[in-house]
Design an enzyme around this catalytic site. Structure first.
Site, mmCIF file in Angstrom:
data_model
loop_
_atom_site.group_PDB
_atom_site.id
_atom_site.type_symbol
_atom_site.label_atom_id
_atom_site.label_comp_id
_atom_site.label_asym_id
_atom_site.label_seq_id
_atom_site.Cartn_x
_atom_site.Cartn_y
_atom_site.Cartn_z
ATOM 1 N N ASP A 74 4.573 -23.400 -49.901
ATOM 2 C CA ASP A 74 3.757 -22.730 -48.858
ATOM 3 C C ASP A 74 2.334 -23.385 -48.858
ATOM 4 O O ASP A 74 1.712 -23.676 -47.922
ATOM 5 C CB ASP A 74 3.360 -21.022 -49.177
ATOM 6 C CG ASP A 74 4.596 -20.327 -48.813
ATOM 7 O OD1 ASP A 74 4.576 -19.757 -47.727
ATOM 8 O OD2 ASP A 74 5.579 -20.151 -49.866
ATOM 9 N N TRP A 97 -1.430 -21.728 -46.072
ATOM 10 C CA TRP A 97 -2.250 -20.457 -46.580
ATOM 11 C C TRP A 97 -1.465 -19.266 -46.802
ATOM 12 O O TRP A 97 -1.765 -18.175 -46.837
ATOM 13 C CB TRP A 97 -3.284 -20.072 -45.688
ATOM 14 C CG TRP A 97 -4.564 -21.246 -45.494
ATOM 15 C CD1 TRP A 97 -5.607 -21.267 -46.432
ATOM 16 C CD2 TRP A 97 -4.405 -22.291 -44.612
ATOM 17 N NE1 TRP A 97 -6.100 -22.596 -45.973
ATOM 18 C CE2 TRP A 97 -5.559 -23.064 -44.778
ATOM 19 C CE3 TRP A 97 -3.629 -22.515 -43.384
ATOM 20 C CZ2 TRP A 97 -5.822 -24.155 -44.112
ATOM 21 C CZ3 TRP A 97 -3.874 -23.733 -42.729
ATOM 22 C CH2 TRP A 97 -5.158 -24.656 -42.757
ATOM 23 N N ASP A 98 -0.306 -19.496 -46.382
ATOM 24 C CA ASP A 98 0.926 -18.403 -46.641
ATOM 25 C C ASP A 98 0.626 -17.245 -45.629
ATOM 26 O O ASP A 98 0.535 -16.046 -45.849
ATOM 27 C CB ASP A 98 1.010 -17.612 -48.091
ATOM 28 C CG ASP A 98 2.080 -16.901 -48.388
ATOM 29 O OD1 ASP A 98 2.978 -16.794 -47.297
ATOM 30 O OD2 ASP A 98 2.225 -16.173 -49.241
ATOM 31 N N TYR A 99 0.038 -17.781 -44.369
ATOM 32 C CA TYR A 99 -0.341 -16.814 -43.513
ATOM 33 C C TYR A 99 1.128 -16.538 -42.551
ATOM 34 O O TYR A 99 1.258 -16.926 -41.393
ATOM 35 C CB TYR A 99 -1.120 -17.221 -42.496
ATOM 36 C CG TYR A 99 -2.604 -17.049 -43.014
ATOM 37 C CD1 TYR A 99 -2.994 -15.792 -43.670
ATOM 38 C CD2 TYR A 99 -3.407 -17.981 -42.749
ATOM 39 C CE1 TYR A 99 -4.081 -15.779 -44.113
ATOM 40 C CE2 TYR A 99 -4.720 -17.920 -43.266
ATOM 41 C CZ TYR A 99 -5.026 -16.711 -43.912
ATOM 42 O OH TYR A 99 -6.454 -16.672 -44.240
ATOM 43 N N ASP A 100 2.227 -16.239 -43.256
ATOM 44 C CA ASP A 100 3.549 -16.060 -42.634
ATOM 45 C C ASP A 100 3.553 -14.720 -41.974
ATOM 46 O O ASP A 100 2.733 -13.738 -42.132
ATOM 47 C CB ASP A 100 4.697 -15.975 -43.457
ATOM 48 C CG ASP A 100 4.282 -14.899 -44.936
ATOM 49 O OD1 ASP A 100 3.298 -14.242 -44.838
ATOM 50 O OD2 ASP A 100 5.356 -15.147 -45.755
#
Lengths: 727, 134
Positions: free
Chosen positions: A348, A387-390
């Site tokens: 990520d 930023w792992d803004y999944d």
């Protein structure tokens, strides 16, 4: 002032420079072998398959039920889908995870009102039977919302057993044992919901006319008869399909299903959670369609093989490391689309090895045509996400009220707290979206950040302005000082601060911020949108491969993998890339308190006619939280982190649990005031639902708790109703 | 030195304990505060911490100057807090709650410290006898 605080903070001041390494030091005894050597590889082709070959056989247990291969569907066999319960639920039903096909989480029931909600009492508690056995690491968070159709309350346990309950008493009418094993639990044992499906070929009165469908942690689709709980023989192999087919090398727990698969025009659409942070060449994020009647394979949407919608041949596999989607998807029968909330490509926090095709569809809503498996439109919420803004939320379909009538729209919540409103037919935003400058090129060699990022300026932001040093918090000036130093030691230039290697960076709103899987609720009559959200920054740092090895960060399919060393929401090996990732909450690790000031969670009501905030209030008290994880028993409405969605009833109430104070509460829609609450036997990290049965309205909440949120785990489904005779 | 006195009674002991606590609370503020300044952050902690450490030392020495310094630091903290976060309750909590509790305890030591001030004033003239008299 407690003496231990004094000692801790005095120590903290002295040891602050080593504080970051301390967090992960527990696992440092694991030898640093198994991954690639050194920390200076270029992300070249040569390193790609240094881990297990993706063509290597799957480990035992990956095909959990040893199911045979699923045949390709013959399109001539397809029958048009009959109208489903979830398309137009009976008033007393909650016929899908999000109440209905639109995922409104709105029920027309109005027996319970702000005036009488104070009389709610427990009607029954049902025990699902799924919780950690003695000696097992707690990976539980059931996250379940039952559904109710007709005379049945259908639900699943955290480990995917399915059951039908009597809606009035909670008596178990049947139970299907899924046989999911502990090693198949990925990051979390969760089963968000089951799906109710009415067959288009089996006549009424025969077995499997009405079916209950689920997707399991160990990658199976299972269909059972709604009346008896017996497997539907006509579906797959004795009612089951192996979803690991075509996924290539894997181990149990790497790939899993926690969300209910939507059925759109007779096609079951599946996505899957691929464990974060393991390796760049993790199993695929492929989206697949299966026939709801027979289970036969229909199509695949595989990001790096966009024109091939078939299953991979022998020895082949779906493209690895592509963005995985783990959120609940929303179907649209009228447009023939499924709205897929995508996540990030694997690894990520490092994007230099991603393809353009991946960059075009990650952290986005992808509208896929369920006839062909091809995307019709894409709307991206973060460009080149590191930023792992999944996307965690299930999007909600609404008729967006406009001056010239309404438009079929999709409300898209995000972890950034930016809520996008899109035209369902085209994916074009219906409210202004600005591409604003973001820090570029970033710090990491060869990994250039996007020069702009999208902001939904037409919707209220579910969050706060960027952090300042004076926003640091604590119990005393000393821990506040500790957090100020932490703040100053990190890179931070606002929301899109690029990842860094030399020192930590602050990620805010953070991957637990904004809207997560709880999603939103919408009352179409009043046009009011309800959203609960988080305000929890993270403290991240890329580490060289050498350092990652020293920390014992290994991917799950490595022989040296340490289950407690790196999880999906913590540190990750990010094998096959030059870096590992160290992630912690932005907190005072000695007291366990967040470094930013409260609230850490809130709930907001937005009028979609005007896009004005009607009310906004912190969500969750300090009663079960405090320094060193100790409960304070204080009824202070501090606003805690929360997971699990809200539900609206026509009685004028919002029901929400979610917060870490282990309470369920009813909020008056008009005022935002809490008018009723009850302490649950476990953490209420699930979305509540309501139904009517034999003239009585019930409210159900799974108090399953959540391991990462450190709330107590239970297997209790708690159901409330007004006392008999009061309605 | 006049510090060489034997504490007598609970109030003397309590004052000494408070002096130790105040000193120990001030030290991390000085150390961390200097680090924060070096990182470009607020100067408040180092300055306030220095005052608090001085306050703790003087309380240990049995001087009411110690209490005065603490109250000065507390008042400065109040002004600084209002300047930094205004009348925001959550913002004021970490800045004022602990220091105010400590300020109340420090206020309680004033009679003890004054007694020691007086005793020292007397012992300044005749140290040996005064020490015996306390």
């Amino acid at each position: 002032m407690r003496p231990s605080l004094l000692i801790a903070t005095a120590l903290a001041a002295g040891l602050i420079s080593t504080a970051h390494a301390q967090v992960a030091s527990k696992s440092s005894s694991v030898p640093g072998t198994g991954a690639q050597e050194g920390g200076n590889q270029s992300p070249g082709e040569a390193n790609r398959f240094a881990g297990p070959s993706p063509s290597a056989p799957q480990a035992p247990g990956v095909n959990a039920a040893n199911l045979p291969d699923d045949p390709q569907m013959d399109m001539s066999q397809a029958t048009p889908m009959v109208p489903q319960q979830s398309a137009n639920p009976a008033p007393g039903d909650w016929s899908a995870y999000g109440h209905d096909d639109d995922a409104t989480r709105y029920s027309p029931l109005d027996q319970i009102t702000p005036a009488n909600v104070g009389q709610l009492q427990r009607a029954f508690i049902y025990h699902t039977g799924s919780k950690p056995a003695p000696g097992q690491q707690n990976k539980w968070a059931a996250e379940t919302t039952p559904i109710k159709v007709g005379d049945g309350l259908y639900t699943c346990s955290a480990m995917n057993d399915m059951m039908k309950l009597d809606p009035a008493t909670g008596k178990e009418l049947w139970r299907f044992n899924a046989g999911v094993k502990y090693h198949s639990i990925p990051y979390t044992a969760a089963c968000k919901s089951v799906v109710y499906y009415t067959s288009s070929t089996v006549p009424e009165g025969q077995p499997c006319h009405n079916r209950i469908l689920e997707a399991t942690l160990d990658e199976r689709l299972i269909e059972v008869d709604a009346d008896t709980g017996k497997a539907c023989e006509a579906f797959g192999f004795h009612g089951q399909i192996n979803l690991m087919q075509g996924m290539g090398e894997s181990v149990p727990g790497f790939v899993s299903e926690t969300a209910p698969p939507p059925i759109v025009n007779g096609v079951i659409v599946t996505n899957q959670e691929v464990l974060d942070g393991q390796r760049r060449w993790a199993p695929s994020g492929v989206i697949r369609g299966y026939d709801a009647e027979t289970g036969k394979f229909d199509w695949a949407w595989d990001v790096n093989r966009p024109d091939d919608h078939n299953q991979p041949g022998p020895g082949e596999h779906y493209s690895r490391g592509t963005p995985n989607s783990w959120a609940a998807m929303t179907g649209d029968n009228a447009l023939g689309l499924v709205y897929v909330p995508t996540g990030n490509s694997a690894a990520d926090y490092y994007s230099a090895m991603r393809t353009d095709k991946e960059n075009a569809v990650s952290s986005a809503i992808v509208a896929i045509d369920v006839k062909t498996g091809s995307p019709r439109w894409v709307f991206q919420t973060v460009h080149k996400d590191v930023w792992d803004y999944d996307m965690g939320s299930q999007p909600t379909k609404i008729d967006f009220p406009g001056p010239n009538g309404s438009t079929p729209a999709l409300v898209v919540p995000t972890k950034r707290g930016q809520t996008f409103v899109l035209d369902r037919a085209t994916g074009k935003p219906l409210l202004p979206v600005e591409e604003r400058p973001a820090p570029t090129p970033g710090v990491v060699p060869g990994d250039v950040r996007s020069p702009t990022q999208p902001w939904s300026t037409g919707m209220p932001r579910l969050g706060f302005p960027p952090l300042k040093e004076s926003d640091m918090w604590g119990m005393s000036p000393i821990d506040q000082l500790f957090c100020r130093i932490k703040y100053r030691k990190a890179n931070y230039v606002g929301e899109f601060t690029p990842p860094s290697i030399d020192k930590p960076w602050i990620e805010y709103p953070g991957y637990n911020g904004g809207s997560d899987w709880g999603s939103m609720a919408y009352d179409a009559k009043t046009g009011i949108l309800i959203a609960n959200w988080n305000n929890t920054p993270m403290y991240d740092q890329l580490v060289t491969r050498k350092h990652a090895d020293k920390l014992g960060l290994m991917p799950i399919d490595d022989p040296n993998f340490n289950p407690s060393g790196g999880g999906a929401e913590g540190n990750g090996a990010m094998a096959d890339t030059p870096y590992g990732i160290v992630v912690t909450p932005f907190w005072d690790q000695y007291t366990g308190m967040m470094c930013n000031r409260p609230p850490y969670g809130a709930i907001t009501a937005i009028d979609m006619h005007t896009r004005k905030v009607l009310w906004q209030t912190p969500l969750g008290t300090a009663r079960a939280n405090g320094p060193w994880g100790l409960p304070t028993y204080l009824p202070l409405n501090i606003g805690t982190p929360n997971n699990g969605g809200p539900m609206i009833t026509a009685g004028g109430l919002v029901f929400v649990a979610a917060a870490t104070d282990n309470m369920i509460r009813a909020i008056d829609m008009k005022t935002g005031k809490t008018v009723w609450s009850d302490v649950l036997p476990g953490g209420g990290q699930a979305t509540p639902m309501t139904y009517e049965y034999k003239g009585r309205q019930y409210v159900a909440i799974m108090a399953g708790g959540h391991h990462f949120m450190m709330t107590p785990v239970s297997d209790d489904l708690v159901v409330y109703a007004l006392p008999e005779g009061t309605h | 030195m006049s510090v060489a006195r034997w504490p007598s009674g609970a109030s003397d002991w309590a004052t000494i304990v408070l002096g130790v606590i105040v000193t120990l609370l001030g030290l991390p503020m000085v150390i961390g505060g200097i680090e924060l300044i070096s990182l470009g952050g607020s100067w408040y902690y180092a300055i306030c911490g220095a005052l608090v450490v001085a306050s703790g030392v003087f309380i240990l020495l049995g001087r009411s100057l110690g209490a005065a310094l603490y109250l000065l630091a507390w008042f400065g903290t109040l002004v600084w807090s209002l300047w930094e976060v205004g009348f925001d309750g959550w913002g004021l909590l970490p800045r004022l709650f602990g220091p105010t509790i400590l300020a109340i305890l420090v206020l309680l030591t004033i009679p003890v410290l004054r007694r020691q001030d007086r005793a020292r004033a007397m012992s300044g003239r005749t140290p040996a006898t005064a020490r015996g008299a306390v």
